[in-house]
Design a protein around this motif. Structure first.
Motif, PDB file in Angstrom:
ATOM      1  N   THR A  76     -29.873 -62.948  14.023  1.00  0.00           N
ATOM      2  CA  THR A  76     -30.497 -64.219  13.659  1.00  0.00           C
ATOM      3  C   THR A  76     -32.013 -64.118  13.687  1.00  0.00           C
ATOM      4  O   THR A  76     -32.695 -65.073  13.378  1.00  0.00           O
ATOM      5  N   SER A  77     -32.524 -62.979  14.054  1.00  0.00           N
ATOM      6  CA  SER A  77     -33.981 -62.810  14.065  1.00  0.00           C
ATOM      7  C   SER A  77     -34.368 -61.567  13.272  1.00  0.00           C
ATOM      8  O   SER A  77     -33.591 -60.640  13.136  1.00  0.00           O
ATOM      9  N   HIS A  78     -35.561 -61.591  12.774  1.00  0.00           N
ATOM     10  CA  HIS A  78     -36.083 -60.488  11.956  1.00  0.00           C
ATOM     11  C   HIS A  78     -36.854 -59.546  12.886  1.00  0.00           C
ATOM     12  O   HIS A  78     -38.081 -59.531  12.910  1.00  0.00           O
ATOM     13  N   ASN A  79     -36.115 -58.769  13.704  1.00  0.00           N
ATOM     14  CA  ASN A  79     -36.756 -57.891  14.671  1.00  0.00           C
ATOM     15  C   ASN A  79     -36.408 -56.434  14.409  1.00  0.00           C
ATOM     16  O   ASN A  79     -35.592 -56.124  13.541  1.00  0.00           O
ATOM     17  N   GLU A  80     -37.024 -55.536  15.184  1.00  0.00           N
ATOM     18  CA  GLU A  80     -36.808 -54.096  14.969  1.00  0.00           C
ATOM     19  C   GLU A  80     -35.361 -53.682  15.172  1.00  0.00           C
ATOM     20  O   GLU A  80     -34.831 -52.880  14.407  1.00  0.00           O
ATOM     21  N   ALA A  81     -34.715 -54.198  16.218  1.00  0.00           N
ATOM     22  CA  ALA A  81     -33.326 -53.817  16.491  1.00  0.00           C
ATOM     23  C   ALA A  81     -32.409 -54.271  15.357  1.00  0.00           C
ATOM     24  O   ALA A  81     -31.518 -53.528  14.931  1.00  0.00           O
ATOM     25  N   GLY A  82     -32.627 -55.480  14.856  1.00  0.00           N
ATOM     26  CA  GLY A  82     -31.834 -55.972  13.740  1.00  0.00           C
ATOM     27  C   GLY A  82     -32.052 -55.143  12.490  1.00  0.00           C
ATOM     28  O   GLY A  82     -31.105 -54.807  11.772  1.00  0.00           O
ATOM     29  N   GLN A  83     -33.310 -54.809  12.215  1.00  0.00           N
ATOM     30  CA  GLN A  83     -33.609 -53.982  11.040  1.00  0.00           C
ATOM     31  C   GLN A  83     -33.000 -52.594  11.174  1.00  0.00           C
ATOM     32  O   GLN A  83     -32.466 -52.053  10.199  1.00  0.00           O
ATOM     33  N   ALA A 117      -6.551 -48.965  -7.208  1.00  0.00           N
ATOM     34  CA  ALA A 117      -7.696 -48.711  -8.085  1.00  0.00           C
ATOM     35  C   ALA A 117      -7.965 -47.223  -8.170  1.00  0.00           C
ATOM     36  O   ALA A 117      -7.568 -46.452  -7.303  1.00  0.00           O
ATOM     37  N   ASP A 118      -8.681 -46.836  -9.239  1.00  0.00           N
ATOM     38  CA  ASP A 118      -8.992 -45.432  -9.462  1.00  0.00           C
ATOM     39  C   ASP A 118     -10.156 -44.942  -8.606  1.00  0.00           C
ATOM     40  O   ASP A 118     -10.155 -43.817  -8.146  1.00  0.00           O
ATOM     41  N   TYR A 119     -11.160 -45.770  -8.421  1.00  0.00           N
ATOM     42  CA  TYR A 119     -12.297 -45.377  -7.589  1.00  0.00           C
ATOM     43  C   TYR A 119     -13.106 -46.599  -7.188  1.00  0.00           C
ATOM     44  O   TYR A 119     -12.984 -47.677  -7.762  1.00  0.00           O
ATOM     45  N   ALA A 120     -13.954 -46.402  -6.177  1.00  0.00           N
ATOM     46  CA  ALA A 120     -14.920 -47.415  -5.744  1.00  0.00           C
ATOM     47  C   ALA A 120     -16.276 -46.737  -5.649  1.00  0.00           C
ATOM     48  O   ALA A 120     -16.386 -45.588  -5.226  1.00  0.00           O
ATOM     49  N   LEU A 121     -17.299 -47.457  -6.044  1.00  0.00           N
ATOM     50  CA  LEU A 121     -18.658 -46.927  -6.083  1.00  0.00           C
ATOM     51  C   LEU A 121     -19.610 -47.983  -5.544  1.00  0.00           C
ATOM     52  O   LEU A 121     -19.455 -49.171  -5.839  1.00  0.00           O
ATOM     53  N   VAL A 122     -20.587 -47.550  -4.756  1.00  0.00           N
ATOM     54  CA  VAL A 122     -21.617 -48.450  -4.241  1.00  0.00           C
ATOM     55  C   VAL A 122     -22.934 -48.055  -4.918  1.00  0.00           C
ATOM     56  O   VAL A 122     -23.628 -47.162  -4.465  1.00  0.00           O
ATOM     57  N   PRO A 123     -23.290 -48.740  -6.039  1.00  0.00           N
ATOM     58  CA  PRO A 123     -24.494 -48.348  -6.767  1.00  0.00           C
ATOM     59  C   PRO A 123     -25.792 -48.816  -6.133  1.00  0.00           C
ATOM     60  O   PRO A 123     -26.844 -48.267  -6.428  1.00  0.00           O
ATOM     61  N   GLY A 124     -25.740 -49.814  -5.235  1.00  0.00           N
ATOM     62  CA  GLY A 124     -26.996 -50.217  -4.626  1.00  0.00           C
ATOM     63  C   GLY A 124     -26.927 -51.497  -3.827  1.00  0.00           C
ATOM     64  O   GLY A 124     -25.893 -52.150  -3.710  1.00  0.00           O
ATOM     65  N   VAL A 125     -28.084 -51.851  -3.284  1.00  0.00           N
ATOM     66  CA  VAL A 125     -28.270 -53.072  -2.517  1.00  0.00           C
ATOM     67  C   VAL A 125     -29.085 -54.021  -3.388  1.00  0.00           C
ATOM     68  O   VAL A 125     -30.146 -53.645  -3.887  1.00  0.00           O
ATOM     69  N   VAL A 126     -28.589 -55.240  -3.569  1.00  0.00           N
ATOM     70  CA  VAL A 126     -29.274 -56.177  -4.458  1.00  0.00           C
ATOM     71  C   VAL A 126     -30.128 -57.199  -3.711  1.00  0.00           C
ATOM     72  O   VAL A 126     -30.853 -57.957  -4.333  1.00  0.00           O
ATOM     73  N   HIS A 127     -30.049 -57.207  -2.376  1.00  0.00           N
ATOM     74  CA  HIS A 127     -30.904 -58.097  -1.580  1.00  0.00           C
ATOM     75  C   HIS A 127     -30.983 -57.560  -0.163  1.00  0.00           C
ATOM     76  O   HIS A 127     -29.980 -57.120   0.396  1.00  0.00           O
ATOM     77  N   TYR A 128     -32.175 -57.615   0.428  1.00  0.00           N
ATOM     78  CA  TYR A 128     -32.406 -57.234   1.821  1.00  0.00           C
ATOM     79  C   TYR A 128     -33.386 -58.245   2.392  1.00  0.00           C
ATOM     80  O   TYR A 128     -34.457 -58.447   1.829  1.00  0.00           O
ATOM     81  N   GLY A 129     -33.027 -58.888   3.476  1.00  0.00           N
ATOM     82  CA  GLY A 129     -33.924 -59.861   4.089  1.00  0.00           C
ATOM     83  C   GLY A 129     -33.129 -60.976   4.728  1.00  0.00           C
ATOM     84  O   GLY A 129     -32.014 -60.768   5.205  1.00  0.00           O
ATOM     85  N   LEU A 130     -33.694 -62.154   4.741  1.00  0.00           N
ATOM     86  CA  LEU A 130     -33.013 -63.286   5.342  1.00  0.00           C
ATOM     87  C   LEU A 130     -31.916 -63.803   4.411  1.00  0.00           C
ATOM     88  O   LEU A 130     -32.125 -63.937   3.206  1.00  0.00           O
ATOM     89  N   ILE A 131     -30.749 -64.040   4.977  1.00  0.00           N
ATOM     90  CA  ILE A 131     -29.641 -64.644   4.252  1.00  0.00           C
ATOM     91  C   ILE A 131     -29.160 -65.834   5.077  1.00  0.00           C
ATOM     92  O   ILE A 131     -29.360 -65.881   6.282  1.00  0.00           O
ATOM     93  N   GLN A 132     -28.534 -66.784   4.418  1.00  0.00           N
ATOM     94  CA  GLN A 132     -27.998 -67.940   5.127  1.00  0.00           C
ATOM     95  C   GLN A 132     -26.486 -67.877   5.107  1.00  0.00           C
ATOM     96  O   GLN A 132     -25.870 -67.607   4.080  1.00  0.00           O
ATOM     97  N   TRP A 133     -25.898 -68.125   6.270  1.00  0.00           N
ATOM     98  CA  TRP A 133     -24.453 -68.086   6.402  1.00  0.00           C
ATOM     99  C   TRP A 133     -24.047 -69.242   7.297  1.00  0.00           C
ATOM    100  O   TRP A 133     -24.466 -69.290   8.457  1.00  0.00           O
ATOM    101  N   GLY A 134     -23.305 -70.174   6.793  1.00  0.00           N
ATOM    102  CA  GLY A 134     -22.877 -71.323   7.576  1.00  0.00           C
ATOM    103  C   GLY A 134     -24.039 -72.144   8.105  1.00  0.00           C
ATOM    104  O   GLY A 134     -23.969 -72.681   9.205  1.00  0.00           O
ATOM    105  N   GLY A 135     -25.106 -72.215   7.335  1.00  0.00           N
ATOM    106  CA  GLY A 135     -26.270 -72.993   7.724  1.00  0.00           C
ATOM    107  C   GLY A 135     -27.202 -72.304   8.709  1.00  0.00           C
ATOM    108  O   GLY A 135     -28.156 -72.894   9.189  1.00  0.00           O
TER     109      GLY A 135
END
Length: 150
Positions: A76-83, A117-135
């Protein structure tokens, strides 16, 4: 065609191999980080706007591509351990790597012995930072996952 639900179950099973990460196949109101939820489609304001399912991706019109967002929340905080925790989930390899856990076996994805399924691929991250979940604001990221199914 594989169902969205079946593909989500396979992705959840692969993510559950990451020790300590609480995996949800659906977004719920409250979470206890570190947590990840699997959402069909990539249509948020911070993403590429790809549809949940892209039909007829082969000449025989039998292959379909599923796009998913894995929402990851660590703190819930933007700190070094969270990052540091979030960075370990977003690393391209390692025991906490979402990418590695999903792509670990490039063979077919199976659920209870059934081909999903035949395969799964992770092409990238589309957002990094603060997100809201359940308010509540969390430090987190949205990871794009593509799954090819027949």
């Amino acid at each position: 065609m594989a169902s969205v639900s079946a593909v989500r179950q396979v992705l959840a099973a692969r993510l559950e191999t990451i020790q300590g990460l609480r995996v949800r196949e659906h977004v719920s109101g409250e979470i206890s980080p570190p947590a990840a939820a699997i959402l069909p489609g990539i249509g948020t304001e911070t993403s590429t706007g790809r549809p949940a399912i892209e039909y007829d991706k082969s000449f025989g019109r039998t292959a379909h591509k599923f796009n998913f967002l894995i929402k990851v929340a660590v703190s819930t905080s933007h700190n070094e351990a969270g990052q540091a925790a979030l960075d370990s989930y977003l690393a391209s390899e390692g025991e906490n790597s979402i990418k590695e856990s999903i792509e670990r076996r490039m063979d077919a994805l199976e659920l209870d012995g059934d081909h999903i399924a035949d395969y799964a691929l992770v092409p990238g991250v589309v957002h990094y930072g603060l997100i809201q979940w359940g308010g509540v604001d969390y430090l987190g990221a949205d990871v794009h996952v593509e799954v090819q199914a027949r």
